[in-house]
Design a protein around this motif. Structure first.
Motif, PDB file in Angstrom:
ATOM      1  N   TRP A 147      -5.198  12.115  40.832  1.00 32.36           N
ATOM      2  CA  TRP A 147      -4.036  12.341  39.983  1.00 32.36           C
ATOM      3  C   TRP A 147      -2.920  11.367  40.327  1.00 32.36           C
ATOM      4  O   TRP A 147      -2.924  10.753  41.385  1.00 32.36           O
ATOM      5  CB  TRP A 147      -3.519  13.784  40.113  1.00 32.36           C
ATOM      6  CG  TRP A 147      -3.195  14.205  41.530  1.00 32.36           C
ATOM      7  CD1 TRP A 147      -4.029  14.837  42.400  1.00 32.36           C
ATOM      8  CD2 TRP A 147      -1.961  14.016  42.229  1.00 32.36           C
ATOM      9  NE1 TRP A 147      -3.391  15.048  43.604  1.00 32.36           N
ATOM     10  CE2 TRP A 147      -2.117  14.558  43.530  1.00 32.36           C
ATOM     11  CE3 TRP A 147      -0.738  13.438  41.899  1.00 32.36           C
ATOM     12  CZ2 TRP A 147      -1.104  14.547  44.478  1.00 32.36           C
ATOM     13  CZ3 TRP A 147       0.283  13.418  42.856  1.00 32.36           C
ATOM     14  CH2 TRP A 147       0.084  13.968  44.130  1.00 32.36           C
ATOM     15  N   ASP A 148      -1.969  11.278  39.410  1.00 33.16           N
ATOM     16  CA  ASP A 148      -0.674  10.688  39.723  1.00 33.16           C
ATOM     17  C   ASP A 148       0.394  11.530  39.054  1.00 33.16           C
ATOM     18  O   ASP A 148       0.115  12.285  38.122  1.00 33.16           O
ATOM     19  CB  ASP A 148      -0.582   9.200  39.363  1.00 33.16           C
ATOM     20  CG  ASP A 148      -0.621   8.900  37.881  1.00 33.16           C
ATOM     21  OD1 ASP A 148      -0.001   9.635  37.072  1.00 33.16           O
ATOM     22  OD2 ASP A 148      -1.266   7.910  37.502  1.00 33.16           O
ATOM     23  N   SER A 149       1.589  11.454  39.587  1.00 32.32           N
ATOM     24  CA  SER A 149       2.677  12.307  39.119  1.00 32.32           C
ATOM     25  C   SER A 149       3.969  11.512  39.108  1.00 32.32           C
ATOM     26  O   SER A 149       4.358  10.947  40.131  1.00 32.32           O
ATOM     27  CB  SER A 149       2.807  13.523  40.043  1.00 32.32           C
ATOM     28  OG  SER A 149       3.863  14.362  39.623  1.00 32.32           O
ATOM     29  N   THR A 150       4.617  11.455  37.958  1.00 30.15           N
ATOM     30  CA  THR A 150       5.901  10.776  37.832  1.00 30.15           C
ATOM     31  C   THR A 150       6.991  11.829  37.920  1.00 30.15           C
ATOM     32  O   THR A 150       7.102  12.700  37.048  1.00 30.15           O
ATOM     33  CB  THR A 150       5.994   9.986  36.520  1.00 30.15           C
ATOM     34  OG1 THR A 150       4.863   9.111  36.444  1.00 30.15           O
ATOM     35  CG2 THR A 150       7.274   9.180  36.465  1.00 30.15           C
ATOM     36  N   ARG A 151       7.762  11.763  38.976  1.00 36.30           N
ATOM     37  CA  ARG A 151       8.788  12.767  39.262  1.00 36.30           C
ATOM     38  C   ARG A 151      10.085  12.355  38.548  1.00 36.30           C
ATOM     39  O   ARG A 151      10.874  11.575  39.056  1.00 36.30           O
ATOM     40  CB  ARG A 151       8.985  12.892  40.769  1.00 36.30           C
ATOM     41  CG  ARG A 151       7.941  13.787  41.454  1.00 36.30           C
ATOM     42  CD  ARG A 151       6.607  13.110  41.670  1.00 36.30           C
ATOM     43  NE  ARG A 151       5.512  13.978  42.085  1.00 36.30           N
ATOM     44  CZ  ARG A 151       5.207  14.327  43.322  1.00 36.30           C
ATOM     45  NH1 ARG A 151       5.952  13.924  44.311  1.00 36.30           N
ATOM     46  NH2 ARG A 151       4.180  15.104  43.569  1.00 36.30           N
ATOM     47  N   LEU A 152      10.273  12.895  37.355  1.00 37.22           N
ATOM     48  CA  LEU A 152      11.419  12.519  36.530  1.00 37.22           C
ATOM     49  C   LEU A 152      12.707  13.178  36.981  1.00 37.22           C
ATOM     50  O   LEU A 152      13.792  12.617  36.822  1.00 37.22           O
ATOM     51  CB  LEU A 152      11.140  12.850  35.061  1.00 37.22           C
ATOM     52  CG  LEU A 152      10.047  12.000  34.421  1.00 37.22           C
ATOM     53  CD1 LEU A 152       9.679  12.537  33.051  1.00 37.22           C
ATOM     54  CD2 LEU A 152      10.483  10.539  34.334  1.00 37.22           C
ATOM     55  N   SER A 153      12.608  14.374  37.506  1.00 38.54           N
ATOM     56  CA  SER A 153      13.769  15.102  38.011  1.00 38.54           C
ATOM     57  C   SER A 153      13.371  15.684  39.361  1.00 38.54           C
ATOM     58  O   SER A 153      12.283  16.254  39.496  1.00 38.54           O
ATOM     59  CB  SER A 153      14.152  16.215  37.042  1.00 38.54           C
ATOM     60  OG  SER A 153      15.139  17.060  37.605  1.00 38.54           O
ATOM     61  N   LEU A 154      14.244  15.536  40.354  1.00 38.05           N
ATOM     62  CA  LEU A 154      13.951  16.001  41.710  1.00 38.05           C
ATOM     63  C   LEU A 154      15.054  16.913  42.228  1.00 38.05           C
ATOM     64  O   LEU A 154      16.118  17.038  41.608  1.00 38.05           O
ATOM     65  CB  LEU A 154      13.786  14.794  42.643  1.00 38.05           C
ATOM     66  CG  LEU A 154      12.587  13.912  42.331  1.00 38.05           C
ATOM     67  CD1 LEU A 154      12.667  12.591  43.078  1.00 38.05           C
ATOM     68  CD2 LEU A 154      11.291  14.633  42.647  1.00 38.05           C
ATOM     69  N   ALA A 155      14.814  17.511  43.358  1.00 42.91           N
ATOM     70  CA  ALA A 155      15.754  18.471  43.945  1.00 42.91           C
ATOM     71  C   ALA A 155      17.156  17.879  44.093  1.00 42.91           C
ATOM     72  O   ALA A 155      18.147  18.554  43.808  1.00 42.91           O
ATOM     73  CB  ALA A 155      15.236  18.955  45.292  1.00 42.91           C
ATOM     74  N   ASP A 156      17.242  16.628  44.503  1.00 45.95           N
ATOM     75  CA  ASP A 156      18.573  16.049  44.737  1.00 45.95           C
ATOM     76  C   ASP A 156      19.298  15.648  43.449  1.00 45.95           C
ATOM     77  O   ASP A 156      20.426  15.172  43.495  1.00 45.95           O
ATOM     78  CB  ASP A 156      18.506  14.887  45.725  1.00 45.95           C
ATOM     79  CG  ASP A 156      17.773  13.669  45.192  1.00 45.95           C
ATOM     80  OD1 ASP A 156      17.112  13.774  44.138  1.00 45.95           O
ATOM     81  OD2 ASP A 156      17.860  12.608  45.837  1.00 45.95           O
ATOM     82  N   ASP A 157      18.676  15.882  42.297  1.00 43.56           N
ATOM     83  CA  ASP A 157      19.370  15.669  41.024  1.00 43.56           C
ATOM     84  C   ASP A 157      20.323  16.823  40.712  1.00 43.56           C
ATOM     85  O   ASP A 157      21.040  16.773  39.712  1.00 43.56           O
ATOM     86  CB  ASP A 157      18.370  15.496  39.874  1.00 43.56           C
ATOM     87  CG  ASP A 157      17.678  14.146  39.922  1.00 43.56           C
ATOM     88  OD1 ASP A 157      18.319  13.159  40.322  1.00 43.56           O
ATOM     89  OD2 ASP A 157      16.486  14.089  39.571  1.00 43.56           O
ATOM     90  N   GLY A 158      20.297  17.857  41.529  1.00 40.06           N
ATOM     91  CA  GLY A 158      21.269  18.934  41.385  1.00 40.06           C
ATOM     92  C   GLY A 158      20.746  20.209  40.760  1.00 40.06           C
ATOM     93  O   GLY A 158      21.460  21.202  40.705  1.00 40.06           O
ATOM     94  N   GLY A 159      19.521  20.227  40.295  1.00 38.30           N
ATOM     95  CA  GLY A 159      18.964  21.450  39.719  1.00 38.30           C
ATOM     96  C   GLY A 159      18.215  22.253  40.765  1.00 38.30           C
ATOM     97  O   GLY A 159      18.055  21.827  41.907  1.00 38.30           O
TER      98      GLY A 159
END
Length: 136
Positions: free
Chosen positions: A23-35
């Protein structure tokens, strides 16, 4: 406001690849984005089987393309997955994810991932507070 493009993100370190090539995974939003969650577009490649057991995270997975199945290991139940289906790992379900056709999945994790996570030997990601989980 944060705006990101999938194709552009795939050319950065936001694209995380499984060491075994499943697999591969593109992390568009992460923990440090504030959510309180993270959002990924993940490709599970045809002909693969991946053992997953998120002991420290909950995940919701929406299939946009491809076909496969999820088998929960506690009871051996198998659910076919096709475009338009969602499965929700609300009980930290240990499972096998198999793709018969490459699957494109939209995934939401809570708590949010930091970006570097890959599956450990037991199928889990390390908890968010682990030392090796630094932000991208």
């Amino acid at each position: 406001m944060i705006v990101r493009n999938l194709d552009e993100a795939r050319t950065t370190d936001r694209l995380v690849k499984a060491e075994n090539g499943n697999w591969d995974s593109t992390r568009l939003s992460l923990a440090d984005d504030g959510g309180n969650c993270s959002f990924h577009i993940t490709r599970i490649y045809a002909g693969t089987e991946t053992h997953i057991h998120y002991k420290h995270h909950f995940e919701a997975v929406f299939c946009m393309e491809g076909e496969g199945e999820v088998e929960t290991l506690a009871d051996g139940k198998i659910w076919p997955i096709k475009p338009g289906d969602i499965y929700i790992l609300d009980q930290h379900d240990e499972h096998l994810l198999r793709a018969s056709k490459t699957m494109h999945l939209a995934c939401v994790f809570t708590p949010g991932l930091t970006g570097h996570e890959v599956h450990r030997d037991d199928g889990s990601y390390a908890p968010a507070e682990a030392d090796d989980q630094k932000p991208l």
